[in-house]
Design an enzyme around this catalytic site. Structure first.
Site, PDB file in Angstrom:
ATOM      1  N   ASP A 117      -6.032  14.996  60.541  1.00  0.00           N
ATOM      2  CA  ASP A 117      -6.843  14.504  61.665  1.00  0.00           C
ATOM      3  C   ASP A 117      -6.175  13.289  62.301  1.00  0.00           C
ATOM      4  O   ASP A 117      -6.232  13.105  63.523  1.00  0.00           O
ATOM      5  CB  ASP A 117      -8.243  14.124  61.165  1.00  0.00           C
TER       6      ASP A 117
ATOM      7  N   ASN B 180     -12.296   9.169  68.162  1.00  0.00           N
ATOM      8  CA  ASN B 180     -13.168   8.921  67.006  1.00  0.00           C
ATOM      9  C   ASN B 180     -14.152   7.782  67.265  1.00  0.00           C
ATOM     10  O   ASN B 180     -15.346   7.986  67.232  1.00  0.00           O
ATOM     11  CB  ASN B 180     -12.332   8.509  65.779  1.00  0.00           C
TER      12      ASN B 180
ATOM     13  N   ALA C  26     -15.964   9.981  60.432  1.00  0.00           N
ATOM     14  CA  ALA C  26     -14.841   9.122  60.029  1.00  0.00           C
ATOM     15  C   ALA C  26     -15.360   7.723  59.644  1.00  0.00           C
ATOM     16  O   ALA C  26     -16.225   7.594  58.783  1.00  0.00           O
ATOM     17  CB  ALA C  26     -13.815   9.083  61.160  1.00  0.00           C
ATOM     18  N   TYR C  27     -14.861   6.689  60.273  1.00  0.00           N
ATOM     19  CA  TYR C  27     -15.235   5.298  59.952  1.00  0.00           C
ATOM     20  C   TYR C  27     -16.760   5.140  59.969  1.00  0.00           C
ATOM     21  O   TYR C  27     -17.364   4.511  59.090  1.00  0.00           O
ATOM     22  CB  TYR C  27     -14.594   4.376  61.001  1.00  0.00           C
ATOM     23  N   ASN C  28     -17.398   5.725  60.989  1.00  0.00           N
ATOM     24  CA  ASN C  28     -18.861   5.620  61.136  1.00  0.00           C
ATOM     25  C   ASN C  28     -19.586   6.018  59.852  1.00  0.00           C
ATOM     26  O   ASN C  28     -20.530   5.354  59.423  1.00  0.00           O
ATOM     27  CB  ASN C  28     -19.300   6.517  62.299  1.00  0.00           C
ATOM     28  N   LYS C  29     -19.125   7.105  59.228  1.00  0.00           N
ATOM     29  CA  LYS C  29     -19.804   7.582  58.008  1.00  0.00           C
ATOM     30  C   LYS C  29     -19.626   6.560  56.881  1.00  0.00           C
ATOM     31  O   LYS C  29     -20.547   6.315  56.109  1.00  0.00           O
ATOM     32  CB  LYS C  29     -19.254   8.945  57.600  1.00  0.00           C
TER      33      LYS C  29
HETATM   34  P1  NAP Z   1      -5.833   6.412  57.902  1.00  0.00           P
HETATM   35  O1  NAP Z   1      -6.408   5.106  57.516  1.00  0.00           O
HETATM   36  O2  NAP Z   1      -4.457   6.771  57.476  1.00  0.00           O
HETATM   37  O3  NAP Z   1      -6.793   7.619  57.423  1.00  0.00           O
HETATM   38  C1  NAP Z   1      -8.121   7.656  57.682  1.00  0.00           C
HETATM   39  C2  NAP Z   1      -8.743   8.925  57.085  1.00  0.00           C
HETATM   40  O4  NAP Z   1      -9.763   9.336  58.008  1.00  0.00           O
HETATM   41  C3  NAP Z   1      -7.792  10.112  56.911  1.00  0.00           C
HETATM   42  O5  NAP Z   1      -8.110  10.731  55.674  1.00  0.00           O
HETATM   43  C4  NAP Z   1      -8.146  11.007  58.083  1.00  0.00           C
HETATM   44  O6  NAP Z   1      -7.963  12.391  57.819  1.00  0.00           O
HETATM   45  C5  NAP Z   1      -9.620  10.734  58.208  1.00  0.00           C
HETATM   46  N1  NAP Z   1     -10.161  11.046  59.530  1.00  0.00           N
HETATM   47  C6  NAP Z   1      -9.651  10.792  60.761  1.00  0.00           C
HETATM   48  N2  NAP Z   1     -10.480  11.250  61.702  1.00  0.00           N
HETATM   49  C7  NAP Z   1     -11.535  11.808  61.049  1.00  0.00           C
HETATM   50  C8  NAP Z   1     -12.724  12.441  61.488  1.00  0.00           C
HETATM   51  N3  NAP Z   1     -13.010  12.588  62.780  1.00  0.00           N
HETATM   52  N4  NAP Z   1     -13.612  12.866  60.546  1.00  0.00           N
HETATM   53  C9  NAP Z   1     -13.368  12.710  59.227  1.00  0.00           C
HETATM   54  N5  NAP Z   1     -12.246  12.114  58.751  1.00  0.00           N
HETATM   55  C10 NAP Z   1     -11.351  11.665  59.663  1.00  0.00           C
HETATM   56  O7  NAP Z   1      -5.914   6.447  59.496  1.00  0.00           O
HETATM   57  P2  NAP Z   1      -5.562   7.607  60.494  1.00  0.00           P
HETATM   58  O8  NAP Z   1      -5.269   8.874  59.774  1.00  0.00           O
HETATM   59  O9  NAP Z   1      -4.569   7.076  61.434  1.00  0.00           O
HETATM   60  O10 NAP Z   1      -6.966   7.760  61.262  1.00  0.00           O
HETATM   61  C11 NAP Z   1      -7.538   6.714  61.998  1.00  0.00           C
HETATM   62  C12 NAP Z   1      -8.999   6.756  61.684  1.00  0.00           C
HETATM   63  O11 NAP Z   1      -9.189   6.222  60.382  1.00  0.00           O
HETATM   64  C13 NAP Z   1      -9.869   5.892  62.562  1.00  0.00           C
HETATM   65  O12 NAP Z   1     -10.197   6.522  63.769  1.00  0.00           O
HETATM   66  C14 NAP Z   1     -11.060   5.680  61.650  1.00  0.00           C
HETATM   67  O13 NAP Z   1     -12.057   6.673  61.881  1.00  0.00           O
HETATM   68  C15 NAP Z   1     -10.543   5.905  60.265  1.00  0.00           C
HETATM   69  N6  NAP Z   1     -10.729   4.698  59.466  1.00  0.00           N
HETATM   70  C16 NAP Z   1     -11.691   4.752  58.508  1.00  0.00           C
HETATM   71  C17 NAP Z   1     -11.982   3.631  57.755  1.00  0.00           C
HETATM   72  C18 NAP Z   1     -13.056   3.737  56.738  1.00  0.00           C
HETATM   73  O14 NAP Z   1     -13.617   4.829  56.572  1.00  0.00           O
HETATM   74  N7  NAP Z   1     -13.393   2.651  56.044  1.00  0.00           N
HETATM   75  C19 NAP Z   1     -11.290   2.433  57.962  1.00  0.00           C
HETATM   76  C20 NAP Z   1     -10.313   2.410  58.957  1.00  0.00           C
HETATM   77  C21 NAP Z   1     -10.046   3.559  59.709  1.00  0.00           C
HETATM   78  P3  NAP Z   1      -6.532  13.065  57.612  1.00  0.00           P
HETATM   79  O15 NAP Z   1      -6.150  12.755  56.186  1.00  0.00           O
HETATM   80  O16 NAP Z   1      -6.810  14.527  57.840  1.00  0.00           O
HETATM   81  O17 NAP Z   1      -5.584  12.486  58.619  1.00  0.00           O
END
Ligand code: NAP
Length: 270
Positions: free
Chosen positions: A46, A123, A163-166
């Site tokens: 993703d 996202n 993603a982050y929201n959850k």
């Molecule tokens: P990353 O930090 O390397 O990975 C973030 C994880 O979020 C990966 O496992 C990615 O899946 C997954 N992901 C991305 N979009 C998603 C979605 N729409 N629904 C469910 N999971 C999703 O960062 P990245 O891969 O560059 O992605 C950026 C995203 O990371 C941001 O948009 C944000 O949503 C998310 N993020 C989450 C947190 C948190 O949950 N605490 C913190 C910072 C950022 P894949 O392994 O398939 O790539």
């Protein structure tokens, strides 16, 4: 049909991208065009699809995306890395079928008086502070809603809601709803700062504006991108008139995807 391949640097993704490129070059009526594609195929996860979206940001209205996952099933990736031939067959039979999802418009006004910036997110956007607590007034449709104090706020699209929201306690929203969600990140509640304390969902006719205490330590993220080291006066969020389009050669029901990703095999455990 013109196709671009956007891959991450991983060994499997690079191999799949090269296999795919060869199959496309062999196929009549399909060609690789990285500059002006009609279809963009992302190979990775993703996160790779998010990068591909921002890479082709200015072409969003003209292109459709396809995601091949080289790890686990994702929210934007429908095809397995073992299905390159089947995907190319679907590309050959393409008749323009698509599904589209909402995007988030972000308008940033800077405290230094410079020109505003306009960004888009697939996202989410988050606004937070690197040191101390982020303090901001939150407006809905121009009316003061609350004084926020805490780690930050996360404003997500329906497809970004998983993603982050959850992770910060937001609800998962079906992408059939044209809406944005605001979820709190560790809000402080006392006599001065009182927040609603639960995620809220905003329709397309309304906007959210954050007016923070100006600080060089505030950070705005949107998907994998960020703005920092420049004081922000206000940020306005609303559902974009633009949408992201995916080529719909197959359909995985959204809630099936959610179940596969977060519940997994435990459903079959007795
Ligand atoms: P990353 O930090 O390397 O990975 C973030 C994880 O979020 C990966 O496992 C990615 O899946 C997954 N992901 C991305 N979009 C998603 C979605 N729409 N629904 C469910 N999971 C999703 O960062 P990245 O891969 O560059 O992605 C950026 C995203 O990371 C941001 O948009 C944000 O949503 C998310 N993020 C989450 C947190 C948190 O949950 N605490 C913190 C910072 C950022 P894949 O392994 O398939 O790539």
């Amino acid at each position: 049909m013109k196709i671009a391949i956007y891959s991450n640097d991983g060994e499997t993704s690079s191999r799949i991208a090269s296999e795919l490129s060869k199959e496309i070059e062999k196929a009549k009526d399909l060609e690789i065009d990285e500059l002006n594609p009609e279809i963009v195929i992302s190979v990775g996860g993703d996160g790779t699809l998010l990068s591909a979206f921002h890479h082709y940001d200015d072409l969003t209205d003209k292109i459709r995306f396809v995601g091949i996952h080289t790890g686990h099933l994702g929210f934007y990736t429908d095809w397995r890395d073992t299905e390159v031939t089947q995907l190319v067959e679907s590309l050959k039979r393409d008749n323009g079928q698509s599904v589209s999802y909402p995007l988030l418009d972000i308008e940033v006004d800077y405290a230094d008086g410079g020109l505003p910036d306009y960004m888009i997110a697939l996202n989410e956007a988050t606004f937070k502070k690197l040191f101390g607590t982020m303090v901001a007034k939150v407006y809905i449709k121009g009316e003061l809603f609350e004084n926020f104090r805490g780690d930050g706020l996360c404003i997500s699209t329906p497809t970004g809601s998983t993603a982050y929201n959850k992770s910060v306690g937001g609800a998962i929203i079906s992408p059939k709803f044209n809406s944005i969600q605001v979820a709190e990140m560790a809000s402080i509640n006392n006599r001065v700062f009182r927040t609603i304390g639960s995620p809220i969902i905003i329709p397309p006719t309304e906007s959210i504006t954050i007016v923070p205490e100006v600080s060089l330590h505030n950070v705005l993220t949107y998907d994998q991108l960020l703005i920092k080291d420049r004081p922000i006066k206000s940020i306005k969020f609303k559902i974009s008139k633009r949408r992201i389009y995916f080529a719909k050669y197959r359909h995985t029901h959204f809630w099936q995807r959610v179940s596969n990703s977060f519940i997994g095999d435990t459903l079959n455990d007795d």
